[in-house]
Design a protein around this motif. Structure first.
Motif, PDB file in Angstrom:
ATOM      1  N   PRO A  33      71.806 -46.174 -38.063  1.00 26.09           N
ATOM      2  CA  PRO A  33      72.137 -44.815 -38.496  1.00 26.09           C
ATOM      3  C   PRO A  33      71.212 -44.340 -39.606  1.00 26.09           C
ATOM      4  O   PRO A  33      70.715 -45.132 -40.402  1.00 26.09           O
ATOM      5  N   ALA A  34      70.971 -43.037 -39.623  1.00 28.29           N
ATOM      6  CA  ALA A  34      70.113 -42.448 -40.653  1.00 28.29           C
ATOM      7  C   ALA A  34      70.516 -41.003 -40.856  1.00 28.29           C
ATOM      8  O   ALA A  34      71.153 -40.380 -39.994  1.00 28.29           O
ATOM      9  N   LEU A  35      70.160 -40.452 -42.013  1.00 31.70           N
ATOM     10  CA  LEU A  35      70.378 -39.043 -42.303  1.00 31.70           C
ATOM     11  C   LEU A  35      69.035 -38.323 -42.185  1.00 31.70           C
ATOM     12  O   LEU A  35      68.070 -38.695 -42.864  1.00 31.70           O
ATOM     13  N   ALA A  36      68.983 -37.336 -41.319  1.00 32.97           N
ATOM     14  CA  ALA A  36      67.741 -36.576 -41.110  1.00 32.97           C
ATOM     15  C   ALA A  36      67.813 -35.267 -41.875  1.00 32.97           C
ATOM     16  O   ALA A  36      68.821 -34.546 -41.807  1.00 32.97           O
ATOM     17  N   THR A  37      66.749 -34.966 -42.622  1.00 30.04           N
ATOM     18  CA  THR A  37      66.701 -33.731 -43.391  1.00 30.04           C
ATOM     19  C   THR A  37      65.283 -33.186 -43.395  1.00 30.04           C
ATOM     20  O   THR A  37      64.347 -33.855 -42.934  1.00 30.04           O
TER      21      THR A  37
ATOM     22  N   GLU B 125      59.719 -40.258 -39.468  1.00 29.53           N
ATOM     23  CA  GLU B 125      59.730 -38.880 -38.981  1.00 29.53           C
ATOM     24  C   GLU B 125      60.430 -38.845 -37.625  1.00 29.53           C
ATOM     25  O   GLU B 125      60.202 -39.697 -36.765  1.00 29.53           O
ATOM     26  N   VAL B 126      61.312 -37.850 -37.453  1.00 32.37           N
ATOM     27  CA  VAL B 126      62.042 -37.723 -36.192  1.00 32.37           C
ATOM     28  C   VAL B 126      61.820 -36.321 -35.630  1.00 32.37           C
ATOM     29  O   VAL B 126      61.071 -35.515 -36.187  1.00 32.37           O
ATOM     30  N   ALA B 127      62.479 -36.037 -34.529  1.00 36.25           N
ATOM     31  CA  ALA B 127      62.290 -34.759 -33.843  1.00 36.25           C
ATOM     32  C   ALA B 127      62.536 -33.585 -34.778  1.00 36.25           C
ATOM     33  O   ALA B 127      63.401 -33.619 -35.653  1.00 36.25           O
ATOM     34  N   GLY B 128      61.770 -32.508 -34.544  1.00 36.28           N
ATOM     35  CA  GLY B 128      61.924 -31.303 -35.355  1.00 36.28           C
ATOM     36  C   GLY B 128      61.188 -31.358 -36.665  1.00 36.28           C
ATOM     37  O   GLY B 128      61.382 -30.485 -37.519  1.00 36.28           O
ATOM     38  N   GLY B 129      60.358 -32.401 -36.871  1.00 33.26           N
ATOM     39  CA  GLY B 129      59.620 -32.522 -38.126  1.00 33.26           C
ATOM     40  C   GLY B 129      60.470 -32.987 -39.281  1.00 33.26           C
ATOM     41  O   GLY B 129      60.034 -32.926 -40.448  1.00 33.26           O
TER      42      GLY B 129
ATOM     43  N   ILE C 111      68.145 -44.014 -35.346  1.00 29.26           N
ATOM     44  CA  ILE C 111      66.747 -44.363 -35.100  1.00 29.26           C
ATOM     45  C   ILE C 111      66.717 -45.476 -34.063  1.00 29.26           C
ATOM     46  O   ILE C 111      67.255 -46.564 -34.279  1.00 29.26           O
ATOM     47  N   GLN C 112      66.075 -45.202 -32.930  1.00 30.75           N
ATOM     48  CA  GLN C 112      66.069 -46.159 -31.829  1.00 30.75           C
ATOM     49  C   GLN C 112      65.128 -47.341 -32.068  1.00 30.75           C
ATOM     50  O   GLN C 112      65.376 -48.444 -31.579  1.00 30.75           O
TER      51      GLN C 112
END
Length: 422
Positions: free
Chosen positions: A11-15, A41-45, A72-73
Motif C-alpha cells: 500500500p502507498a499514498l499517491a499525491t 512515480e505512478v500513473a497521472g504523474g 504498488i505492484q
C-alpha cells in the motif's frame, strides 16, 4: 502456495509532486512511512509513498494534502534494505510483525545462521522456539521465508538415536521435503527430513575431487547420499565405485544422485551393513568416511584392497588433542597426494600423529594376519576436516598399504636350483 519470489503489492499514498515532501514528513512523524521501499512515480504523474499496511487504520491526513490509497505492484527496495544482511532483514521483519510485543529475549531467539538447499532454508534446532512465536501461526513462517528469499522452511531437531544417524527435521512451510544442493559442480538431491547433509565436509570433498584416481576402483564403505562417492567419480575420474550404505532413505537419494550426475553406469550400490560386504580383492582405494570412528570398517577395508598391489585407505576419525600452541613439538606436514593449488602448511599436533601411527600399525597387523605375509603402511597425509567439539577434530588419514615383496637372494642365502628345471 504462491511463489515467494513474486513481488507482493504494497500500500502507498499517491499525491501530487508538490505535496510529496510535506506528506513524507507527516508520515515519518506519525511512524506510518514504510522505509523498506522507495518513493515511486505512478500513473497521472503522482508520487506514491509506501505506508505500513498494519497501520492504515491510524491514518489521519490534513485536508491540504490531497492523496489517495494505491497499491504498488512492483515495489523498489530502499538502499538501506539492500544493504542489510539476510540476518538483519529477518530480524527487522520479525520485529515489525510483533510490534510492541518485541523484546530482547525474542531477538536472541532469532536465527543468525541457517542452511540453504535450493529454495528451502533449514533453521537450527533452537530457532524461534519462544512461546510468542507460536501465537503467530503460519504468518510467522511466511514472514521468515519472505525475508530469507525462500519458498520452503524446515527446522532441525536432534539426531535420532541409532547407527543410521537420521535427522529429526520438521517442515514448517511447504509440502515437498526433497531438496537439491550443488557442491563443486556436483548435484545432490535428498529428503531433508530423512537424510543428513554436512556442509562442514566441503573441504574434504574438494580434496577428494583432486586426488589422482584415474583407472582406479573405489570402495566407499559409508556412502550416504554420495558425499564422497560422487567427487571420486565425477572429478577424480575413478573408473568404478562400490558404494555401501545401510540407510534405505540415503540409498534412494544415492541412486538418484548417480543418475543426476550421469555416473550410474560406473557405480554399484550395496544396500546393507558394510561389515557384511562380500567383496574381496577389488579396490585400489577405500574411503572410510564415518565419525566419530570408522574402526569397525577397518577389517572390511583390508579385505577389499587388492591382494597383489594394495592401495590407499582414507580413514576418518575424531581425535582429541590439547589446545593449539600447548604442544611445542607439533610439526608441519604437506599433503603428498592431491592436485590443484598447493595447500598451506598445517600444524600437525602430537596427538594426531600418535593416532595416525597407531592406526597404521593396527592396519598393518590386520593385513598381515589376513594375507599371512608382511605388509607395509605409509602415512601419506593427515587432513584436518573441521573442529567437531572443543579440542576434538575430525581428521582423515591417507594411508598407503602395500604387500612386502620377498627379499632378494644374496650370496649368504643361495637358492638350490630345481633339478627338474622348473
Amino acid at each position: 502456495m504462491e511463489a515467494m519470489d513474486v513481488p507482493i503489492p504494497i500500500p502507498a499514498l499517491a499525491t501530487e509532486p508538490r505535496f510529496a515532501q510535506r506528506l513524507r514528513e507527516h508520515l515519518e512523524a506519525e511512524q506510518l512511512l514504510d522505509k523498506r521501499y522507495q518513493l515511486q512515480e505512478v500513473a497521472g504523474g503522482h508520487v506514491a509513498l509506501p505506508v505500513l499496511e498494519e497501520k492504515l487504520s491510524l491514518l489521519s491526513l490534513p485536508q491540504e494534502m490531497p492523496c489517495g490509497l494505491v497499491h504498488i505492484q512492483d515495489p523498489i527496495p530502499s538502499r538501506t534494505l539492500r544493504r542489510r544482511t539476510p540476518a538483519q532483514r529477518l530480524r527487522d521483519e520479525l520485529r515489525r510483525l510483533l510490534g510492541e510485543s518485541w523484546s530482547e529475549e525474542l531477538e536472541r531467539d532469532v536465527p543468525r545462521a541457517w542452511q540453504r538447499h535450493g529454495d528451502l532454508v533449514l533453521l537450527s534446532e533452537n530457532s524461534l522456539r519462544a512461546a510468542p512465536w507460536e501465537q503467530l501461526g503460519p504468518m510467522l513462517w511466511e514472514t521468515v521465508a519472505s525475508a530469507l528469499g525462500a519458498r520452503r522452511l524446515a527446522r532441525r531437531g536432534r539426531v535420532l538415536p541409532g547407527g543410521m544417524r537420521s535427522p529429526s527435521v520438521t517442515l514448517l512451510l511447504g509440502q515437498d521435503p526433497w531438496v537439491e544442493h550443488v557442491d563443486n559442480g556436483i548435484r545432490y538431491t535428498f529428503d531433508v527430513t530423512k537424510c543428513m547433509f554436512s556442509p562442514g565436509n566441503i573441504t574434504e570433498k574438494l580434496r577428494v575431487a583432486s586426488l589422482p584416481c584415474a583407472g582406479e576402483v573405489l570402495v566407499d564403505l559409508y556412502a550416504g547420499i554420495g558425499y564422497f562417492t560422487l567427487p571420486y567419480l565425477v572429478h577424480a575420474a575413478a573408473a568404478f565405485a562400490h558404494a555401501c550404505e545401510w540407510n534405505s532413505h540415503a540409498v534412494e537419494a544415492l541412486r538418484r544422485n548417480l543418475v543426476l550426475n550421469g555416473v550410474q553406469d560406473r557405480c554399484r550400490v550395496h544396500h546393507g551393513d558394510s561389515r557384511e560386504l562380500e567383496l574381496r580383492d577389488v579396490a585400489d582405494r577405500v574411503n572410510l568416511g564415518l565419525i566419530p570412528s570408522s574402526e569397525e570398517g577397518w577389517p572390511v577395508a583390508c579385505r577389499v584392497l587388492r591382494k597383489a598391489t594394495g592401495g590407499v585407505l582414507h580413514i576418518h576419525h575424531n581425535v582429541e588433542a590439547l589446545p593449539a600452541g600447548s604442544s611445542p613439538d607439533a610439526e608441519a606436514q604437506r599433503p603428498a597426494e592431491g592436485g590443484g593449488k598447493e595447500k598451506q602448511r598445517a600444524r600437525i599436533r602430537p596427538e594426531w600423529k600418535r593416532w595416525a601411527e597407531a592406526t597404521a600399525s593396527r592396519i598393518r597387523g590386520l593385513l598381515a594376519e589376513l594375507h599371512e605375509q608382511p605388509w607395509s603402511t605409509s602415512i601419506l597425509h593427515i587432513e584436518v576436516v573441521k573442529s567437531y567439539a572443543p579440542h576434538v577434530h575430525h581428521l582423515v588419514l591417507d594411508l598407503e598399504c602395500r604387500p612386502t615383496l620377498p627379499a632378494e637372494p644374496t650370496a649368504s642365502c643361495p637358492i638350490t636350483p630345481d633339478p627338474t628345471g622348473r
